[in-house]
Design an enzyme around this catalytic site. Structure first.
Site, PDB file in Angstrom:
ATOM      1  N   ASP A 112       0.815  -1.229   0.007  1.00  0.00           N
ATOM      2  CA  ASP A 112      -0.071   0.157   0.075  1.00  0.00           C
ATOM      3  C   ASP A 112       0.980   1.392  -0.005  1.00  0.00           C
ATOM      4  O   ASP A 112       2.133   1.081   0.166  1.00  0.00           O
ATOM      5  CB  ASP A 112      -0.870  -0.069   1.321  1.00  0.00           C
ATOM      6  CG  ASP A 112      -1.613   1.181   1.578  1.00  0.00           C
ATOM      7  OD1 ASP A 112      -2.458   1.582   0.355  1.00  0.00           O
ATOM      8  OD2 ASP A 112      -1.812   1.692   2.504  1.00  0.00           O
ATOM      9  N   ASP A 170      -0.224   5.102   1.224  1.00  0.00           N
ATOM     10  CA  ASP A 170      -0.269   6.201   2.057  1.00  0.00           C
ATOM     11  C   ASP A 170      -0.111   5.344   3.844  1.00  0.00           C
ATOM     12  O   ASP A 170      -0.589   4.287   3.962  1.00  0.00           O
ATOM     13  CB  ASP A 170      -1.730   6.925   2.277  1.00  0.00           C
ATOM     14  CG  ASP A 170      -1.854   7.813   1.164  1.00  0.00           C
ATOM     15  OD1 ASP A 170      -1.383   8.909   1.534  1.00  0.00           O
ATOM     16  OD2 ASP A 170      -2.559   7.562   0.437  1.00  0.00           O
TER      17      ASP A 170
END
Length: 220
Positions: A8, A10
């Protein structure tokens, strides 16, 4: 046999929550509301803008508000930021081991490109999978499955790193070995969403043991 690390973005490759929180606080204030840490954690963190904004601000133009929020985020981030501690060393190890690398995010593509360029790592990832460009975004596993298909990797040959409950559900449901990054949520909250293990960041002393799983024929 293709093996891969899937990340991922963020809160996983860079600490971005303080910037997102500040922008959301501005938008809340402009709409006569107050943002609290509880609202951010339960109703915003890891959620998709176009699903979240109509619930937070009924009657709003969700797309316009989303675009404005992301513009302000990019402005606050600027052109230079530090990656999560240990990220570069982990990517270097992946290169030595021959492990493939991909980013899997619900962020808009403009944000994804901007963040990776800001931390100086865009050219280290051969794939940037965007949730909105898939049939379904996280928490559906489809973005992770799309990355696996394009890399030619089976789920049991992948490690996936996530920091939100929504993203963790997507990673776990994809069949990858899901590892939580405790940049915003606790070990228990991440495990509740499907994490098999958690780390503080990529300098965590437990990470080498987790990476050893990728050297086997499959990940138990």
């Amino acid at each position: 046999m293709t093996k891969a690390l899937l990340f991922d973005l963020d809160g996983t490759l860079l600490v971005s929550d303080p910037l997102h929180y500040a922008v959301f606080a501005e938008i809340f204030a402009e709409n006569g509301k107050e943002l609290t840490p509880e609202i951010y954690e339960t109703r915003i963190h890891g959620h998709h803008n176009l699903e979240m904004f109509p619930k937070l601000f009924p009657g709003c133009d969700a797309q316009a508000l989303s675009d404005e929020k992301e513009r302000r985020f990019r402005e606050r981030l600027g052109d230079g930021a530090d990656p999560m501690p240990g990220t570069v060393a982990l990517l270097d190890q992946a290169d030595r081991e021959g492990w493939r690398l991909a980013v899997v995010t619900n962020a808009p593509r403009e944000n994804g490109e901007h963040m990776l360029n800001a931390i100086g790592l865009r050219d280290r990832f051969e794939l940037l999978i965007i949730g909105d460009e898939c049939a379904r975004a996280k928490p559906d596993p489809e973005p992770y499955l799309a990355a696996m298909r394009q890399l030619g990797a089976e789920p049991h040959h992948c490690l996936a790193f996530e920091d939100s409950q929504s993203g963790m559900r997507a990673a776990a449901r994809s069949g990858a070995y899901a590892i939580g990054v405790r940049s915003g949520l606790s070990h228990d909250r991440l495990c509740e969403a499907g994490a098999k293990a958690t780390i503080a960041d990529y300098t965590d002393a437990t990470l080498p043991t987790l990476l050893d799983r990728l050297r086997g024929e499959s990940i138990p």
